[in-house]
Design an enzyme around this catalytic site. Structure first.
Site, PDB file in Angstrom:
ATOM      1  N   ASN A   9      -4.883   5.619  -1.993  1.00  0.00           N
ATOM      2  CA  ASN A   9      -5.353   4.495  -2.719  1.00  0.00           C
ATOM      3  C   ASN A   9      -4.667   3.208  -2.350  1.00  0.00           C
ATOM      4  O   ASN A   9      -5.128   2.314  -2.988  1.00  0.00           O
ATOM      5  CB  ASN A   9      -5.411   5.159  -4.521  1.00  0.00           C
ATOM      6  N   CYS A  10      -4.761   3.247  -1.352  1.00  0.00           N
ATOM      7  CA  CYS A  10      -3.743   1.786  -0.561  1.00  0.00           C
ATOM      8  C   CYS A  10      -4.895   0.936   0.112  1.00  0.00           C
ATOM      9  O   CYS A  10      -5.367   1.582   0.927  1.00  0.00           O
ATOM     10  CB  CYS A  10      -3.001   2.435   0.620  1.00  0.00           C
ATOM     11  N   ASP A  11      -5.466  -0.137  -0.401  1.00  0.00           N
ATOM     12  CA  ASP A  11      -6.723  -0.982   0.074  1.00  0.00           C
ATOM     13  C   ASP A  11      -6.447  -0.990   1.315  1.00  0.00           C
ATOM     14  O   ASP A  11      -7.439  -1.048   2.060  1.00  0.00           O
ATOM     15  CB  ASP A  11      -6.865  -2.406  -1.041  1.00  0.00           C
ATOM     16  N   CYS A  13      -4.786   0.656   3.826  1.00  0.00           N
ATOM     17  CA  CYS A  13      -4.737   2.255   4.556  1.00  0.00           C
ATOM     18  C   CYS A  13      -7.134   2.172   4.838  1.00  0.00           C
ATOM     19  O   CYS A  13      -7.354   3.354   5.901  1.00  0.00           O
ATOM     20  CB  CYS A  13      -4.398   3.073   3.805  1.00  0.00           C
ATOM     21  N   ARG A  14      -7.469   2.267   3.623  1.00  0.00           N
ATOM     22  CA  ARG A  14      -8.699   2.441   3.913  1.00  0.00           C
ATOM     23  C   ARG A  14      -9.491   1.141   4.657  1.00  0.00           C
ATOM     24  O   ARG A  14     -10.039   2.022   5.489  1.00  0.00           O
ATOM     25  CB  ARG A  14      -8.874   2.515   2.133  1.00  0.00           C
TER      26      ARG A  14
END
Length: 114
Positions: A9-11, A13-14
């Protein structure tokens, strides 16, 4: 095989996963929360990244730690905290086999070879 360590859910990381998907380079995604962080994996990361560089002092997890846990930080204490709280690790981490890159900004992975 290239491995991307992060959180689902880390932006940031996305964005890193999107960059890797767009590169066509096969990689393995390792979610530090869901897949876990073992002592051997942490030691592998620390072979190429200094422990205090890996420790994310800007994270919500860090802010929620007791003050005594944050005081007098050294390498051993940081290791113990990261093993107990894997979300204390800066992310994403891209392990190319030759190096481990910490964090992600647009274009950071453009030079990765498959």
């Amino acid at each position: 095989m290239v491995t991307l360590y992060g959180l689902r859910n880390c932006d940031t990381c996305r964005k890193a996963r999107k960059a890797m998907d767009g590169s066509g380079i096969p990689y393995q995604n390792h979610d530090l929360r869901e897949d876990g962080l073992s002592a051997p994996l942490l030691e592998h990361l620390l072979e190429k990244v200094p422990v205090l560089t890996l420790l994310n002092r800007r994270s919500t997890t860090w802010r929620n730690l007791a003050d005594e846990d944050k005081r007098e930080m050294d390498a051993n204490k940081a290791r113990e905290l990261m093993l107990a709280h894997p979300t204390l690790i800066k992310r994403p981490l891209l392990d190319t086999g030759d190096e481990i890159r910490v964090g992600y900004r647009d274009g950071d992975y453009d030079d990765i070879q498959g």
